[in-house]
Design an enzyme around this catalytic site. Structure first.
Site, PDB file in Angstrom:
ATOM      1  CE  LYS A  22      81.900  49.010  51.505  1.00 50.42           C
ATOM      2  NZ  LYS A  22      80.584  49.589  51.758  1.00 50.42           N
ATOM      3  CG  ASN A  23      78.765  46.301  51.562  1.00 47.87           C
ATOM      4  OD1 ASN A  23      79.248  47.233  52.216  1.00 47.87           O
ATOM      5  ND2 ASN A  23      78.483  46.397  50.275  1.00 47.87           N
ATOM      6  CB  CYS A 116      74.145  58.223  48.375  1.00 46.09           C
ATOM      7  SG  CYS A 116      75.451  57.165  47.899  1.00 46.09           S
ATOM      8  NE  ARG A 121      72.372  53.706  48.882  1.00 44.87           N
ATOM      9  CZ  ARG A 121      73.504  53.221  49.381  1.00 44.87           C
ATOM     10  NH1 ARG A 121      74.585  53.962  49.410  1.00 44.87           N
ATOM     11  NH2 ARG A 121      73.549  51.997  49.869  1.00 44.87           N
ATOM     12  CG  ASP A 307      77.876  47.231  45.414  1.00 42.10           C
ATOM     13  OD1 ASP A 307      77.285  48.273  45.083  1.00 42.10           O
ATOM     14  OD2 ASP A 307      77.748  46.709  46.538  1.00 42.10           O
ATOM     15  NE  ARG A 399      82.575  54.806  52.293  1.00 40.39           N
ATOM     16  CZ  ARG A 399      81.575  54.573  51.436  1.00 40.39           C
ATOM     17  NH1 ARG A 399      81.415  55.330  50.384  1.00 40.39           N
ATOM     18  NH2 ARG A 399      80.721  53.593  51.658  1.00 40.39           N
TER      19      ARG A 399
HETATM   20  C1  EPZ Z   1      73.673  47.542  50.191  1.00 37.85           C
HETATM   21  O1  EPZ Z   1      73.094  48.836  50.373  1.00 37.85           O
HETATM   22  C2  EPZ Z   1      75.172  47.766  50.033  1.00 37.85           C
HETATM   23  N1  EPZ Z   1      75.680  48.440  51.211  1.00 37.85           N
HETATM   24  C3  EPZ Z   1      75.439  48.565  48.771  1.00 37.85           C
HETATM   25  O2  EPZ Z   1      76.852  48.634  48.596  1.00 37.85           O
HETATM   26  C4  EPZ Z   1      74.844  47.842  47.562  1.00 37.85           C
HETATM   27  O3  EPZ Z   1      75.015  48.634  46.423  1.00 37.85           O
HETATM   28  C5  EPZ Z   1      73.353  47.595  47.810  1.00 37.85           C
HETATM   29  O4  EPZ Z   1      73.161  46.872  49.060  1.00 37.85           O
HETATM   30  C6  EPZ Z   1      72.703  46.784  46.697  1.00 37.85           C
HETATM   31  O5  EPZ Z   1      73.325  45.534  46.590  1.00 37.85           O
HETATM   32  C7  EPZ Z   1      75.883  47.762  52.343  1.00 37.85           C
HETATM   33  O6  EPZ Z   1      75.620  46.578  52.451  1.00 37.85           O
HETATM   34  C8  EPZ Z   1      76.511  48.481  53.467  1.00 37.85           C
HETATM   35  P1  EPZ Z   1      69.477  48.092  49.162  1.00 37.85           P
HETATM   36  P2  EPZ Z   1      71.572  48.956  50.800  1.00 37.85           P
HETATM   37  O7  EPZ Z   1      68.556  48.559  50.236  1.00 37.85           O
HETATM   38  O8  EPZ Z   1      71.160  47.844  51.660  1.00 37.85           O
HETATM   39  C9  EPZ Z   1      65.945  50.462  47.112  1.00 37.85           C
HETATM   40  C10 EPZ Z   1      78.931  49.637  48.104  1.00 37.85           C
HETATM   41  O9  EPZ Z   1      79.445  50.191  47.097  1.00 37.85           O
HETATM   42  N2  EPZ Z   1      65.447  50.717  48.468  1.00 37.85           N
HETATM   43  O10 EPZ Z   1      69.626  46.631  48.988  1.00 37.85           O
HETATM   44  O11 EPZ Z   1      71.375  50.339  51.297  1.00 37.85           O
HETATM   45  C11 EPZ Z   1      67.262  51.155  46.825  1.00 37.85           C
HETATM   46  O12 EPZ Z   1      67.073  52.509  46.483  1.00 37.85           O
HETATM   47  C12 EPZ Z   1      77.508  49.912  48.508  1.00 37.85           C
HETATM   48  O13 EPZ Z   1      79.566  48.871  48.845  1.00 37.85           O
HETATM   49  C13 EPZ Z   1      64.195  51.265  48.630  1.00 37.85           C
HETATM   50  O14 EPZ Z   1      63.482  51.545  47.672  1.00 37.85           O
HETATM   51  O15 EPZ Z   1      70.868  48.789  49.403  1.00 37.85           O
HETATM   52  C14 EPZ Z   1      67.801  50.295  45.719  1.00 37.85           C
HETATM   53  O16 EPZ Z   1      67.178  50.638  44.507  1.00 37.85           O
HETATM   54  C15 EPZ Z   1      76.855  51.016  47.770  1.00 37.85           C
HETATM   55  N3  EPZ Z   1      63.763  51.485  49.907  1.00 37.85           N
HETATM   56  C16 EPZ Z   1      67.338  48.880  46.096  1.00 37.85           C
HETATM   57  O17 EPZ Z   1      66.245  49.095  47.010  1.00 37.85           O
HETATM   58  C17 EPZ Z   1      64.504  51.171  51.005  1.00 37.85           C
HETATM   59  O18 EPZ Z   1      64.032  51.385  52.122  1.00 37.85           O
HETATM   60  C18 EPZ Z   1      68.392  48.015  46.780  1.00 37.85           C
HETATM   61  O19 EPZ Z   1      69.033  48.759  47.808  1.00 37.85           O
HETATM   62  C19 EPZ Z   1      65.771  50.605  50.808  1.00 37.85           C
HETATM   63  C20 EPZ Z   1      66.225  50.397  49.533  1.00 37.85           C
END
Ligand code: EPZ
Length: 421
Positions: A22-23, A116, A121, A307, A399
């Site tokens: 999915k991701n 969320c 996020r 995840d 989802r």
């Molecule tokens: C991706 O989300 C995945 N979603 C998430 O999967 C997964 O949990 C996450 O990566 C971490 O591996 C998709 O790929 C669609 P991040 P993403 O930005 O990219 C912080 C699932 O269950 N951050 O890598 O949105 C954030 O808060 C989902 O399938 C900032 O601080 O996650 C987190 O602590 C849920 N500022 C860390 O970075 C930003 O601008 C990593 O989040 C962006 C993120």
């Protein structure tokens, strides 16, 4: 709305085919917006999030055709650049159309993705990456409004408080491939899903070096062409079925999955006593001896994935001894604890760490799914619990887990879907 009903206590065995990731698929479908030409994406899982992404593409004026797990995208001549609230609010990952719209249309309006259940996020890193490329970007009327007529390559460090970001790396890279000049992304995320997106962009004619490393060097090109791509398999779905083998004392062979993508999990499980081996075209997970408790800390790839945290907790909840599970990506991602407690789990939350005291058994109960992976954790708990577990609100599961009840049924679980009364 549907619920999933599980009669627990059956040992799972057999073979399960793992679906496309999915991701990886979501940003790859978004990336098709970077070209005027047709792209063909294969191994697309049938999931609610995928339907949402296709609706967003169609809403932008792109033609989309679906034939089983193959999706053909025909973006020729699309002019729109708005991803509306009605669609984005149902799926946070919709934000990954921002980079492609900026790259191709040089402007974008994407509804600001909301909060969320797994905690705050923010999208500051997305904004930072795009601003570094000369994009004028602000939040207005609840939308991220971007003007990218001066899009140009630049150097940007994409590290945040919790490390690298998967979708911020994707968005910045997708804008940079059509920017003038060179972009260097330092502290790029290197999750397999980011690598798959990068490989797709390269097939489209993008010039990117440093694939699968924390330093991506992108030489902007004038135009990208369409491409054909088969999405990698879903490492999180795979990990969930490996845990299903462990928790039911079973023996499951997973087809079409790359062991190297889930080493952080399989290494822990091997240490705990589970037999995990490379099998023909996949992995075999077999319960052979009593498992030991394990401490884990979630980290960006190749660390232990956030995840998988909830599902791993279900296993530790029935593993004799004490284990400590620490969240370093989403420190509030622990909503599943109270639902697991309803089934008899003994878990104490201390800051961003869960102290899990393994109990002898769980007992079936009505439980509420709060997010995708928490739902999977409750299904795992239901598989081992005595009696009947009703997992409510399974739209979360739909989802991210293709055909979950069919796959579990084939492995010997007693599970079915019912309409909520
Ligand atoms: C991706 O989300 C995945 N979603 C998430 O999967 C997964 O949990 C996450 O990566 C971490 O591996 C998709 O790929 C669609 P991040 P993403 O930005 O990219 C912080 C699932 O269950 N951050 O890598 O949105 C954030 O808060 C989902 O399938 C900032 O601080 O996650 C987190 O602590 C849920 N500022 C860390 O970075 C930003 O601008 C990593 O989040 C962006 C993120």
């Amino acid at each position: 709305m549907d619920k999933l009903v599980i009669e627990g206590g059956r040992r799972l065995e057999g073979t399960v085919k793992i679906s496309g990731a999915k991701n990886a698929c979501l940003p790859i479908l978004a990336a098709t917006l970077l070209s005027d030409e047709r792209s063909v994406i294969k191994n697309v899982p049938a999931l609610r999030d995928m339907s949402t992404m296709l609706k967003i593409l169609k809403n932008l004026g792109v033609r989309v055709q679906q034939d089983g797990s193959t999706i053909t995208v025909e973006p020729a001549g699309y002019k729109k650049y708005v991803a509306p609230y009605e669609l984005v609010s149902t799926m946070r990952a919709s934000v990954c159309v921002l980079g492609p719209l900026i790259g191709k249309q040089k402007k974008a309006e994407v509804s600001f993705p909301g909060g969320c259940i797994i905690g705050p996020r923010p999208i500051d890193l997305h904004m930072k990456g795009l601003k570094a490329l000369g994009v004028d970007i602000k939040v207005e009327r609840g939308y991220i409004v971007a003007d990218a007529k001066n899009l140009k390559g630049s150097n940007v460090y994409l590290g945040g408080h919790f490390g690298s970001s998967v979708l911020a790396t994707g968005n910045t890279m997708m804008a940079a491939v059509l920017a003038k000049g060179t972009t260097v992304i330092e502290n790029a995320a290197c999750e397999p899903e980011v690598v798959d997106l990068t490989n797709f962009l390269i097939k489209m004619g993008a010039r990117i070096e440093g694939v699968a490393t924390h330093r991506l060097v992108i030489e902007g090109v004038k135009k990208l062409h369409g491409a054909e791509h088969s999405v990698i398999s879903d490492r999180i779905e795979a990990g969930t079925y490996i845990l299903a083998a462990a928790i039911t004392k079973g023996d499951i062979t997973l087809e079409g999955v790359a062991l190297e993508h889930i080493v952080a999990l399989t290494d822990k499980l091997a240490e705990a006593g589970l037999e995990v081996k490379k099998a023909h075209d996949g992995i075999r997970a077999r319960y052979a001896r009593k498992l030991r408790p394990m401490d884990v800390t979630t980290l960006p790839y190749p660390g232990f994935p956030t995840d998988m945290q909830a599902q791993f907790m279900s296993l530790m909840a029935v593993t004799d001894g004490i284990s400590v599970i620490t969240e370093k990506i989403y420190p509030e991602r622990f909503i599943h604890i109270s639902e697991l407690a309803r089934m008899g789990a003994d878990i104490l939350l201390e800051g961003a760490s869960a102290i899990v005291k393994g109990v002898k058994g769980l007992s079936g109960a009505p439980v509420m799914a709060s997010d995708l992976r928490a739902s999977a954790a409750l299904v795992l708990a239901g598989l081992v619990a005595k009696g009947r577990t009703d997992v409510h609100r399974i739209y979360h599961l739909d989802r991210g887990y293709e055909d979950i009840e069919k796959k579990l049924l084939k492995l010997g679980a007693k599970v079915w879907r019912e309409k909520e009364k």
